[in-house]
Design an enzyme around this catalytic site. Structure first.
Site, PDB file in Angstrom:
ATOM      1  N   GLY A  37      52.193  46.435  -5.229  1.00 39.07           N
ATOM      2  CA  GLY A  37      51.180  45.599  -5.864  1.00 39.07           C
ATOM      3  C   GLY A  37      51.231  45.748  -7.376  1.00 39.07           C
ATOM      4  N   SER A  44      47.631  53.756  -6.406  1.00 36.47           N
ATOM      5  CA  SER A  44      47.462  55.211  -6.465  1.00 36.47           C
ATOM      6  C   SER A  44      46.151  55.632  -5.828  1.00 36.47           C
ATOM      7  CB  SER A  44      47.498  55.689  -7.913  1.00 36.47           C
ATOM      8  OG  SER A  44      48.754  55.411  -8.485  1.00 36.47           O
ATOM      9  N   ARG A  70      59.461  58.856 -12.198  1.00 32.83           N
ATOM     10  CA  ARG A  70      60.116  58.525 -13.471  1.00 32.83           C
ATOM     11  C   ARG A  70      60.115  59.709 -14.450  1.00 32.83           C
ATOM     12  NH1 ARG A  70      61.787  53.465 -14.774  1.00 32.83           N
ATOM     13  NH2 ARG A  70      61.325  51.757 -13.337  1.00 32.83           N
ATOM     14  N   SER A 111      56.998  48.012  -7.343  1.00 33.72           N
ATOM     15  CA  SER A 111      58.112  47.421  -6.568  1.00 33.72           C
ATOM     16  C   SER A 111      57.962  45.905  -6.482  1.00 33.72           C
ATOM     17  CB  SER A 111      58.218  48.064  -5.181  1.00 33.72           C
ATOM     18  OG  SER A 111      56.970  48.171  -4.517  1.00 33.72           O
TER      19      SER A 111
END
Lengths: 208, 208
Positions: A37, A44, A70, A111
């Site tokens: 989303g 989260s 990351r 994503s």
């Protein structure tokens, strides 16, 4: 047992303790809950609430958070389309390992591209990939702007920001959709409850 | 809680269920058992035996096998020094995630370069990285040649093969060393027993 890979002299090593044994030990079934989303859509929040809810039931879950990865595994990657694709691919591969280890792996990443998510889905038996779409309107996410990133993107200080100048492609056939009811967002526990109900119904919260 | 990364607008997401909670659920402590050594030195044999032994004690372990990862997460990497380094780095990052999830993660890779192994060690609290050196003589590994790779390397059909035309740098301060006694290799269960004893002594097989 070991077998030779066609092209590269790399063998496959099979271990005597397998996924079924680990699932029995944990009394659950390994799978991937993939939360997708927009930034600010509550991914989260859901991941954390779900993780708490599963833990309280004695289930072993682990959250793979896109931002956190990351800082480690994916720290060599940026936000160009090919880097985003590699970011998702690696996350999918790791999620697959966690599912194989018997855990309920909760992957939480924007994503944005459908084909990248489908690549991850294809890594697993279809029923073990549970795609959760945080279907929240862009204006709501932008109003929340919990990290101040929409503001930066609107000001042109971040380029290629999903929803602003980079596309978000919503899932076509997700397993679970989280959305507002009469303009009201569900509470974190309600969102988590929706996913837990699905997992329970499909038998992931017990060994057999 | 979320905090902004200096350079890249990437936040750190903290979840309410942490490593300690998962360790309590599993009644063990998450760590990385990193098995290094020449091809044919018995790394996979130890990893499998250790995995079986831990499972029989009700402990959750997961093996990250270097060859297997090259079919998935690391399939874009070859055997050039920089690719080997990246291969080890990614494996270390994933092992760290598994340890954080509360598992006893058994990584089994030649991992020939000392600095690459030390990079992985540095990712974890020092005591949670347990380096196991399969200290077997090259001629023994070459005589075993379970994958037929030494033969190919000697024939010049594989380049950069560790021990033949690429160096293996033995650990200087490993936690565990597996070696022959009077020219006899320990049995798989004996090797696993040596590691299990270490884990037990250091308190990894219980929550507190």
């Amino acid at each position: 047992m070991a077998s030779l890979s066609n092209s590269t002299n790399i063998f496959w090593q099979e271990c005597p303790v397998g996924k079924l044994d680990r699932q029995k030990l944990l009394n659950q079934k390994g799978c991937v809950v993939w939360i997708t989303g927009l930034s600010g859509s509550g991914k989260s929040t859901l991941a954390c609430s779900l993780s708490r809810e599963l833990h309280s039931r004695g289930k072993l879950a682990y959250v793979l958070d896109g931002d956190n990865l990351r800082h480690g595994l994916n720290k060599d990657l940026g936000f160009k389309p090919e880097d985003r694709t590699e970011n998702i691919r690696r996350t999918g591969e790791v999620a697959k390992l966690f599912a194989d280890a018997g855990l309920i792996c909760v992957a939480s990443l924007i994503s944005p591209y459908r084909k990248d998510r489908d690549t991850c889905r294809a890594m697993l038996p279809d029923k073990n990939f549970i795609e959760v779409f945080m279907n929240m309107p862009l204006d709501l996410c932008e109003a929340r702007d919990p990290k101040g990133l929409y503001r930066l993107a609107r000001a042109g200080k971040i380029k290629g920001f999903t929803g602003i100048d980079d596309p978000y492609e919503p899932p076509l056939n997700c397993e679970i959709e989280i959305q507002q009811t009469n303009g009201v967002c569900p509470a974190p526990t309600a969102m988590a409850g929706q996913v837990v109900s699905y997992l329970q119904e499909k038998g992931f919260l017990e060994y057999q």
